[in-house]
Design an enzyme around this catalytic site. Structure first.
Site, PDB file in Angstrom:
ATOM      1  N   LYS A   1      15.047   3.828 -11.823  1.00  0.00           N
ATOM      2  CA  LYS A   1      13.596   3.627 -11.763  1.00  0.00           C
ATOM      3  C   LYS A   1      12.883   4.139 -13.007  1.00  0.00           C
ATOM      4  O   LYS A   1      11.991   3.484 -13.543  1.00  0.00           O
ATOM      5  CB  LYS A   1      13.033   4.309 -10.519  1.00  0.00           C
TER       6      LYS A   1
ATOM      7  N   PHE B   1      11.320   2.923  16.028  1.00  0.00           N
ATOM      8  CA  PHE B   1      12.358   2.209  15.275  1.00  0.00           C
ATOM      9  C   PHE B   1      13.623   3.036  15.087  1.00  0.00           C
ATOM     10  O   PHE B   1      14.297   2.932  14.072  1.00  0.00           O
ATOM     11  CB  PHE B   1      11.819   1.738  13.913  1.00  0.00           C
TER      12      PHE B   1
ATOM     13  N   GLU C   1      10.966  -6.205  -8.487  1.00  0.00           N
ATOM     14  CA  GLU C   1       9.989  -5.960  -7.426  1.00  0.00           C
ATOM     15  C   GLU C   1       8.639  -5.530  -7.996  1.00  0.00           C
ATOM     16  O   GLU C   1       8.583  -4.719  -8.912  1.00  0.00           O
ATOM     17  CB  GLU C   1      10.511  -4.878  -6.471  1.00  0.00           C
TER      18      GLU C   1
ATOM     19  N   GLU D   1      10.260  -1.769  -9.364  1.00  0.00           N
ATOM     20  CA  GLU D   1      11.635  -1.432  -9.707  1.00  0.00           C
ATOM     21  C   GLU D   1      12.432  -2.721  -9.778  1.00  0.00           C
ATOM     22  O   GLU D   1      11.956  -3.787  -9.399  1.00  0.00           O
ATOM     23  CB  GLU D   1      12.255  -0.515  -8.647  1.00  0.00           C
TER      24      GLU D   1
ATOM     25  N   GLU E   1       4.375   8.874  -7.635  1.00  0.00           N
ATOM     26  CA  GLU E   1       3.397   7.920  -8.150  1.00  0.00           C
ATOM     27  C   GLU E   1       2.219   7.816  -7.196  1.00  0.00           C
ATOM     28  O   GLU E   1       2.301   8.207  -6.026  1.00  0.00           O
ATOM     29  CB  GLU E   1       4.051   6.552  -8.365  1.00  0.00           C
TER      30      GLU E   1
ATOM     31  N   ASN F   1      16.175  -4.414  -8.634  1.00  0.00           N
ATOM     32  CA  ASN F   1      17.430  -4.284  -7.901  1.00  0.00           C
ATOM     33  C   ASN F   1      18.477  -5.095  -8.639  1.00  0.00           C
ATOM     34  O   ASN F   1      18.387  -6.313  -8.728  1.00  0.00           O
ATOM     35  CB  ASN F   1      17.277  -4.780  -6.473  1.00  0.00           C
TER      36      ASN F   1
END
Lengths: 500, 167
Positions: free
Chosen positions: A119, A351, A278, A291, A203, A293
């Site tokens: 990153k 979840f 992204e 970032e 951030e 992937n």
């Protein structure tokens, strides 16, 4: 360098291993699966031409053990390794280890993986190219004091993120200075246990953001194309549930800007193979690079359904050193595609992941429906790996048609024995706000009320209550009353027969 | 005639099975038939058919899987209802909460000790499952009377972790 790949070892498990095996078979390429003790009977192992045992269930001693994976490749005579997603897919050391043994790593080179997959360095590169990024720290945070210092500089809320991470792990939203100490500690220990890298950076947290990503394919001859965007804003615990293409939030103008930024970045980083860049989009329509992937994404089928391009096939061809077989202008985008990630988790209880045996699995089918799944009836879902069970993807000429098809497909789906999110997925794709495109990454937190959903199932609740009574009456604890004999026909019976 | 009370946590149903086989749910007669196939059952209620899977969790607690829903149901017959009414009237009610593992996992930290007073929402245990850290919090305020696990333990789903007595 040009080479021919004849046998691929898939350094992964579950649905993605199976998905890769399928393409290999279509290309006439041999396949080797690897499995831990508990995956011995898994579907993907049976589908592969060969299989190698790589250790106990713990990923660190099996799927993450670079030596064991490499040994399996050598033992089986595989000339390439496909890492899938997760596990070793973004491990630059593994990529170079594999290549140093003369085996092709189906993915980017170690150098560009390090540059673009990390990153901090990816962000630095983006900034140098004039691509907007979210305000935050460029260097990893030393300690919690530094975190507090930067947080007050960019202003709360802030997001703490693991430098090595992804998939929501090691990620925390901190809303006030009072939460910083405990959040920082948890993010750091999660980052260490999940990625072996304790580095955290901070951030500004963009409120109501949308998550948009661009799929690219780059060959070793300097050619790079984009395959459009995917929107992955519907998430829980910072992990995606629904992905679709195109995004309703992306105008032609914005799309041109996003794909240009994505292609600029991969060119600058000498990137090769499939990758995803992204971005986040704020409420005002500004985009920021998030970032990259450096691997195949979970949600890649969405792009395949819209473009007709098999991304795994292209990955293998690129790894063979062939040039891309098409140009940007040859890529045509048709209609709309949407994916639901079917997870083993309890949508009605925060979840939380769930485990158990799948006692029934009835999957949907029909026009425009694709399902990538690694489990079947009888599969045992263990706590060792990612809770993803299957990916259900639908295509439609329009988004409306695509959503209606997904709702239909989900209503056909039955999965008993392991709690799952089929219900939640159905709720999302039939939600009016979602249908209008009015959502952000906060969609579920703002709109999903499990209590409300549960009280609307009157017919099902009655069936459930009656079933429980029937089951209870089988037990001696309950006094069984005498019921006169009834005809033995199976379907058109009287009430009494069924209550026996 | 048999009478059952079924509760699914939200709603209570009264189900009556007459000796002749007539079936009523909350006083309304229904037509129901079923076929067993392996561990599943095909149930036809008033012409609409569904596949269900029933798991007995405890003597009178059933988990029913149907469509995309899972219902936890408590089934009580006349005798069970009398017993439960008796135990309530005899004052045998303790405000004790047993915290169980919501999923299988690894105990990363135990933040409570026996004898400790804890506020509602206080940190009890950090549990790692599927690479995520999950914090378990006290559902009520009270005194921690039992701590059954320690750091490093691997726990099964529903395993008892901690017990809290309200004070």
């Amino acid at each position: 360098m040009k080479r021919t790949i004849r046998k691929v070892l898939i350094a992964n498990r579950g649905e993605i291993a199976l998905r890769i095996i399928r393409t290999c078979r279509e290309m006439g390429v041999g396949t080797v699966a690897v499995f831990s003790d508990i995956d011995r009977e898994a579907m993907y192992v049976r589908y592969a031409d060969e299989a190698c045992h790589v250790g106990p269930p713990q990923a660190s001693e099996s799927y993450l053990d670079q030596r064991k994976i490499l040994d399996a490749a050598k033992r089986s005579g595989a000339d390439a390794i496909h890492p899938g997603y997760g596990f070793l897919s973004e491990n630059a050391a593994f990529a170079s280890l594999v290549e140093s043994e003369g085996i092709a790593f189906i993915g980017p080179g170690a150098e560009s993986m390090k540059l673009l997959g990390h990153k901090t360095s990816a962000r630095r590169l983006a900034e140098s190219l004039g691509i907007p990024t979210v305000p935050g720290t460029i260097e990893p945070l030393k300690d919690v004091n530094e975190a507090e210092h930067y947080a007050s500089k960019v202003g709360y809320p802030v997001l703490l993120k693991a430098a090595g991470g992804g998939g929501g792990k090691g990620m925390r939203v901190v809303r006030s200075a009072g939460e910083m100490a405990s959040s920082f500690g948890m993010a750091r220990s999660e980052a260490t246990s999940a990625f072996g890298d304790p580095n955290i950076f901070l951030e500004k947290y963009v409120e109501r953001p949308r998550h948009i990503e661009v799929q690219v394919l780059c060959d070793t001859h300097g050619n790079a194309v984009h395959l459009g965007e995917r929107e992955c804003s519907v998430q829980r615990r910072h992990q995606k549930i629904i992905e679709e293409s195109p995004s309703v939030a992306v105008s032609e103008k914005l799309r041109a800007q996003l794909v240009e930024a994505a292609l600029q970045l991969v060119h600058a980083g000498n990137y090769v193979n499939a990758g995803t860049i992204e971005f986040i989009l704020d409420a005002a329509g500004n985009f920021y690079f998030l970032e990259m992937n450096t691997r195949l994404q979970v949600e890649h089928p969405v792009t395949e359904m819209r473009t007709g391009i098999d991304l795994v096939r292209e990955q293998i061809r690129i790894a063979e050193g062939r040039p891309l077989s098409f140009k940007q202008a040859d890529i045509h985008f048709r209609g709309a595609a949407l994916e639901c990630r079917i997870y083993a988790e309890d949508s009605f209880n925060s979840f939380l992941p769930s485990t158990g045996e799948i006692v029934r699995l009835h999957a949907p089918a029909g026009f425009g429906v694709r399902e990538d799944r690694g489990v079947e009836e009888g599969s045992i879902i263990s706590p060792y790996y990612d809770p993803l069970l299957a990916k259900l993807v639908t295509w439609g000429a329009t988004r409306e048609e695509c959503l209606a098809r997904m709702a239909r497909a989900l209503s056909e789906y039955e999965l008993f024995g392991v709690r799952n999110n089929l219900d939640l997925c159905h709720w999302i794709v039939t939600n009016p706000l979602f249908a209008r495109g009015d959502f952000s990454t906060g969609f579920l937190a703002e709109n999903f009320n499990p209590e409300k959903l549960l009280t609307t199932r009157e017919h099902l609740r009655k069936v459930a209550a009656l079933s429980a009574v029937m089951e209870a009456r089988k037990n001696h604890q309950f006094n069984l009353s005498i019921i006169p004999d009834q005809p033995k026909s199976r379907w058109r019976q009287e009430n009494s027969e069924s209550m026996r | 005639m048999e009478r059952f009370e079924v509760t699914d946590g939200k709603k209570k149903y009264e189900i009556v099975v007459h000796d002749g086989g007539k079936l009523l749910i909350d006083g309304t007669p229904v037509h129901l038939s079923s076929v067993s196939s392996g561990r599943l059952m095909r149930i036809d209620l008033d012409g609409r058919s569904s596949t269900v899977y029933i798991q007995r969790r405890e003597e009178n607690i059933f988990q029913v899987w149907i469509k995309h829903s899972v219902f936890e149901l408590k089934v009580e017959d006349e005798r069970a209802r009398l017993l439960s009414a008796w135990s309530k009237s005899s004052g045998a009610v303790h405000d004790v909460v047993t915290v169980r593992a919501p999923m299988p996992g690894l105990v990363l930290g135990v933040h409570a000790t026996e004898g400790q007073k804890i506020a509602s929402g206080g940190k009890l245990i950090t549990l790692e499952a599927m690479k995520m850290e999950n914090e378990l919090h006290a559902p009520i305020a009270g005194e921690v009377t039992l701590v059954k696990v320690k750091k490093g333990d691997v726990v099964e789903k529903d395993q008892i972790l901690i017990r809290i007595q309200s004070v």
